[in-house]
Design an enzyme around this catalytic site. Structure first.
Site, PDB file in Angstrom:
ATOM      1  N   GLU A   1      -1.619  80.597  68.225  1.00 19.57           N
ATOM      2  CA  GLU A   1      -2.633  79.843  68.976  1.00 19.57           C
ATOM      3  C   GLU A   1      -2.128  78.448  69.345  1.00 19.57           C
ATOM      4  O   GLU A   1      -2.362  77.970  70.452  1.00 19.57           O
ATOM      5  CB  GLU A   1      -3.937  79.734  68.177  1.00 19.57           C
TER       6      GLU A   1
ATOM      7  N   TYR B   1     -11.882  75.053  69.303  1.00 16.06           N
ATOM      8  CA  TYR B   1     -11.343  76.290  69.874  1.00 16.06           C
ATOM      9  C   TYR B   1     -10.422  76.998  68.871  1.00 16.06           C
ATOM     10  O   TYR B   1     -10.586  78.195  68.601  1.00 16.06           O
ATOM     11  CB  TYR B   1     -10.562  76.013  71.180  1.00 16.06           C
TER      12      TYR B   1
ATOM     13  N   ASP C   1     -11.560  78.344  75.923  1.00 17.43           N
ATOM     14  CA  ASP C   1     -10.378  77.689  76.503  1.00 17.43           C
ATOM     15  C   ASP C   1     -10.446  77.863  78.013  1.00 17.43           C
ATOM     16  O   ASP C   1     -11.460  78.334  78.546  1.00 17.43           O
ATOM     17  CB  ASP C   1      -9.086  78.266  75.903  1.00 17.43           C
TER      18      ASP C   1
END
Ligand code: SF4
Length: 420
Positions: free
Chosen positions: A40, A123, A141
């Site tokens: 990520e 996020y 996102d």
């Protein structure tokens, strides 16, 4: 009830689509929250195809939170070299050290505990909690924003606070609907739950079939929150792309407001882009007896702790005389600027940066007027450089800039500079 039915229907369509359309990415084959976290962070600002090799190398070298916590900073910078935004990797190491100190090296499952880690915002915490632990936590996102604004026909700018909050709510509604599907499976029969059960069972069947076909180890039927969030990201990456979305292949096209109203090209309405700003730098390749002068960037600046050739920012339209003045200012009066050897162009955020590399020549025993170190090319290759300087180093290595080599135009073997 109407909106919850709508959400269940959207979730069901997205989950079915994800079960057959998801790319087989390496970090999707593991439930390890550390591996998912690394992916990520790497995926922020970087394309999937670039991240695959970086992620694999990282996981080979630093396979656990403990390994990252204990790694030398030079090692993590080198593993990250080329991905940019180096604060991210330093934050990752600080976070890993906190996980070791506070959680015994085990990645926390609790959303709030994940959110407390340095460098992890809403996020990323939502992505880890949902993908690794199947928690019903939302993600938002750029890809998800594009999907949601089009799907729900949100015409206002997603950067506005209230609009952004609304998008988080929509994302949360969907992931909660995904978690509810499994709850309803066990609940009493109503028209709604009967429908949910049949949708869930179709999804589970497809997952089982796909599991044997392609993603052998990790797909379990109790991964609906994980898959729902990933389906939104995947849809934005593969189908609901910025220009010319492939609506005919979209699993939620029948519900999509933008498609129905012909506004896919307008949404999301992000407002006018800030104009790009041109910046120009001059970097100096100074060599002496096979060693090159480099310096390490200090803490607290962009690309902190990385190595670079001495350089200075100059006006975009600077002429040769301004360039010489800049070199004298940067390196001291005993160093003369030589010929131009290479140009690197790249963009960072809204800056369009041009870095010209020039050979620099020390007169007599003159030294640069700055702290730095003399290193051989082999030693330089072990250091982490920002992208532009890495490309300059690559060019210098390939062309032996400044090194004593036989001039191709001389045949008597006289050792002369390559640039002759
Ligand atoms: Fe995006 Fe088209 Fe799907 Fe709407 S129908 S979500 S615009 S791909």
């Amino acid at each position: 009830m109407k909106s919850s039915l709508r959400n269940v229907s959207l979730v069901s369509a997205l989950l079915k689509w994800f079960a057959h359309a998801a790319r087989d990415l390496p970090w999707r084959r593991t439930p390890d929250p550390y591996a998912i976290w690394v992916s990520e962070i790497m995926l922020q600002q970087t394309q999937v195809k670039t991240v695959i090799a970086y992620w694999a190398r990282w996981m080979r070298n630093l396979p656990t939170v403990q390994a990252l916590a204990e790694a030398r900073p030079e090692r993590i910078h080198k593993l990250w070299e080329g991905l940019g935004y180096y604060t991210r990797v330093r934050n990752m190491q600080t976070a890993a050290q906190q996980i070791v100190a506070r959680h015994g090296g085990e990645f926390p499952r609790d959303f709030e505990a994940i959110l407390e880690l340095p460098g992890i915002g809403r996020y990323t915490a939502g992505a880890i909690a949902s993908i690794a632990f199947n928690e019903p936590r939302p993600v938002l996102d750029g890809n998800v924003i594009r999907v949601l604004t089009r799907l729900f026909g949100i015409a206002d700018n997603p950067k506005d606070k209230a609009v952004n909050a609304r998008l988080w709510e929509l994302s949360e509604d969907l992931v909660k609907a995904a978690s509810m599907i499994s709850l309803h499976e066990r609940g009493p029969s109503t028209r709604t739950t009967t429908r949910l059960r049949s949708e869930t069972s179709a999804y589970a069947k497809r997952l089982r079939r796909d599991k044997s076909a392609r993603q052998a180890s990790t797909i379990e039927t109790d991964e609906r929150c994980s898959h729902l969030n990933q389906s939104l990201m995947e849809l934005g990456a593969l189908v609901c792309i910025p220009k010319n979305p492939a609506c005919s292949a979209c699993p939620v096209r029948t519900a999509c407001v933008a498609k129905r109203t012909g506004r896919t090209a307008e949404l999301p309405s992000l407002g006018p882009r800030k104009a790009a700003t041109a910046r120009r730098f001059a970097a100096f390749v100074l060599e002496r007896k096979g060693r090159y002068f480099v310096r390490q960037r200090p803490a607290g600046v962009v690309n902190a702790h990385l190595w670079e050739f001495p350089n200075v920012e100059i006006a975009p339209a600077a002429d040769a005389s301004e360039l010489r003045d800049a070199a004298r200012h940067a390196l001291g009066s005993g160093i003369k600027i030589g010929e131009h050897i290479y140009t690197v162009k790249h963009s960072i955020t809204r800056y369009r940066i041009t870095t010209g590399a020039y050979r620099a020549v020390a007169e007599g025993m003159a030294k640069p007027d700055m702290a730095g170190e003399w290193r051989t090319l082999a030693q330089l290759r072990l250091l982490a450089f920002p992208s532009a300087h890495k490309r300059i180093l690559h060019h210098v290595s390939n062309h032996a800039i400044g090194a004593e080599t036989a001039c191709p135009r001389k045949t008597n073997g006289t050792s002369l500079r390559r640039i002759c």
